[in-house]
Design a protein around this motif. Structure first.
Motif, PDB file in Angstrom:
ATOM      1  N   SER A  61      -9.453  -7.160   0.194  1.00 27.36           N
ATOM      2  CA  SER A  61      -8.033  -6.806   0.113  1.00 27.36           C
ATOM      3  C   SER A  61      -7.290  -7.454   1.272  1.00 27.36           C
ATOM      4  O   SER A  61      -7.799  -7.501   2.389  1.00 27.36           O
ATOM      5  CB  SER A  61      -7.882  -5.285   0.197  1.00 27.36           C
ATOM      6  N   TYR A 106      -5.598   2.006   1.171  1.00 30.76           N
ATOM      7  CA  TYR A 106      -4.576   3.000   0.781  1.00 30.76           C
ATOM      8  C   TYR A 106      -5.003   3.644  -0.534  1.00 30.76           C
ATOM      9  O   TYR A 106      -5.797   3.057  -1.285  1.00 30.76           O
ATOM     10  CB  TYR A 106      -3.194   2.330   0.601  1.00 30.76           C
ATOM     11  N   TYR A 159      -2.230   0.715  -4.594  1.00 31.28           N
ATOM     12  CA  TYR A 159      -1.692  -0.613  -4.264  1.00 31.28           C
ATOM     13  C   TYR A 159      -0.768  -1.042  -5.401  1.00 31.28           C
ATOM     14  O   TYR A 159      -1.053  -0.797  -6.573  1.00 31.28           O
ATOM     15  CB  TYR A 159      -2.808  -1.652  -4.141  1.00 31.28           C
ATOM     16  N   GLY A 166       0.837  -1.201   0.000  1.00 34.93           N
ATOM     17  CA  GLY A 166       0.000   0.000   0.000  1.00 34.93           C
ATOM     18  C   GLY A 166       0.871   1.249   0.000  1.00 34.93           C
ATOM     19  O   GLY A 166       1.826   1.338   0.773  1.00 34.93           O
TER      20      GLY A 166
END
Ligand code: MLT
Ligand code: ZN
Length: 425
Positions: free
Chosen positions: A234, A239, A242, A190
């Motif tokens: 995920s 974030y 990725y 992330g």
């Protein structure tokens, strides 16, 4: 896209393809070569009532030399079937696509498909050693060489790689398969910003070097698409960006050590916020699913405006931001993902059904933007029917003019995949 063809022919042999083309050329009957029909720009779909020549029954594997790694097969072999076949000899296909379960190698060659491991194995222009192609008049062009080096005259096979069936119908392929890696690892990371993604790419080239086999991007809006539309989850928290990094090599301990050192460096320097590493096949598969199933996930929204562009990395994500600002309010989503390692962005927008007002916001704006950065309006999907009239955004007048002369020379009656790739002017 759906055509109105009355006739679909399924030849089994090159001679049958030759007889079909001879017949059609003499009568000026237009044809569309079709593989697995997985293209994204309408290249293998008839526009009017063209005769479809399907490679579905041309699915014989002819030979595999497990020492040189050269595979020879018919054009209708499905990529996943070829991968299974060569795997048994400790080899792998030199390219991999999300559509591997249904795409045909002949179609992959006709579109010069790139995919997920181009970063490692290069484009089909490097891996394809030879082709057998039936020309518009039915003549069989035998360039089915299995040699790695052969500098005798023009290397004609390159004309057909990426020509989208406008110059001939690929019937046979000879392709170089690399050794299957013994050890594969996937890291899913992330990042807080796109510039951190680029820092990660730079570090991965330096530190992972020869074991780096894929470097893929998924933005937050893409992650939301697979979560909402496919119910995937995920492996890490949320974030803005990725990164999926795959390493593959011949020594598991060596590769893991290198990857661990690399990840430690990324965490220590704050380039990456969080991440997970997968070594077992199921976990690797689940992580790849987040990336590979994006095209499928987008379809669930209704209508998908798909773009596949090459951009300098410094401008890569700027196009997604510009488009989001311009068309975000009129769409369900504007998402960016793709093969960062190859400078290839997949920008996608969706609405519940096709809307001309949304299309007017996207085109030609997007093509002007790409052309302004000296990018390409088609990185790996081709021009097909949908994008052919924008070719001048990426190719000069003189280049298009020579393409047209070549098309006329090789297909004077214009029967091969008309209304595709070349502009209508
Ligand atoms: C991919 O990389 O997933 C394919 O090119 C298909 C797509 O653009 O969605
Ligand atoms: Zn792609």
């Amino acid at each position: 896209m759906a055509g109105t063809s009355q006739v679909v022919l399924r030849p089994k042999t090159t001679d049958e393809v030759s007889a079909i083309l001879k017949y059609c050329n003499e009568r000026k009957i237009a044809v569309v070569p079709q593989g697995g029909n997985t293209g994204l720009v309408g290249g293998s779909v008839p526009v009017f009532d063209e005769v479809v020549i399907s490679t579905q029954l041309m699915n014989n594997i002819i030979s595999l030399d497990d020492l040189s790694g050269v595979l020879v097969c018919q054009a209708g072999c499905v990529l996943a079937t070829l991968e299974d076949h060569v795997s048994a000899y400790n080899l792998t296909m030199p390219y991999d696509l999300g559509a591997k379960g249904s795409c045909h190698i002949g179609g992959n060659i006709a579109t010069n498909a790139g995919g997920l491991r181009l970063l490692r194995y290069g484009s089909l222009h490097g891996s394809v050693l030879g082709l057998e192609v039936v020309l518009a008049n039915g003549e069989v062009l035998d360039c089915l060489s299995t040699l790695r080096k052969d500098n005798t005259g023009y290397d004609l096979k390159h004309l057909f790689i990426g020509s989208e069936g406008t110059l001939g119908v690929v019937t046979g392929v000879s392709i170089l398969c690399p050794q299957k890696p013994n050890s594969v690892n996937v890291a899913f990371l992330g990042c807080d910003s796109f510039s951190r993604v680029l820092d990660t790419f730079k570090q991965s080239k330096q530190q992972l070097a020869e074991i780096l086999s894929a470097f893929e991007l998924i933005d937050a809006a893409s992650m939301l698409t697979v979560k909402e539309n496919l119910n995937l989850s995920s492996p890490i928290e949320d974030y803005p960006f990725y990164v999926l990094i795959e390493t593959s090599g011949s020594d598991g301990n060596h590769d893991k050590e290198k990857l661990d050192r690399f990840l430690e460096h990324l965490m220590e320097t704050g380039i990456v916020e969080n991440g997970t590493v997968a070594t077992e096949p199921t976990k690797i598969q689940n992580i790849w699913g987040l990336r590979e199933r994006l095209a499928e996930a987008l379809m669930h929204d209704g209508y998908n405006y798909k773009y596949d562009v090459s951009l300098p990395l410094s401008k890569f994500y700027g196009l997604v931001e510009a488009m989001r600002e311009r068309a975000g309010a009129a769409t369900i989503r504007v998402i960016g993902y793709g093969h960062v390692g190859d400078g290839n962005l997949h920008l996608n927008l969706t609405t519940s059904e096709y809307r001309q007002d949304v299309m007017d916001l996207i085109e030609p704006y997007i093509y002007d933007w790409v052309s302004g950065c000296h990018g390409s309006i088609s990185a790996e999907h081709g021009l097909g029917f949908k994008k052919k009239d924008f070719i001048y955004h990426s190719k000069s007048k003189s280049a298009v003019s020579l393409m047209k002369k070549m098309k006329h020379l090789m297909d004077p009656n214009g029967i091969l995949n008309p209304y595709k790739m070349l502009p209508s002017d």
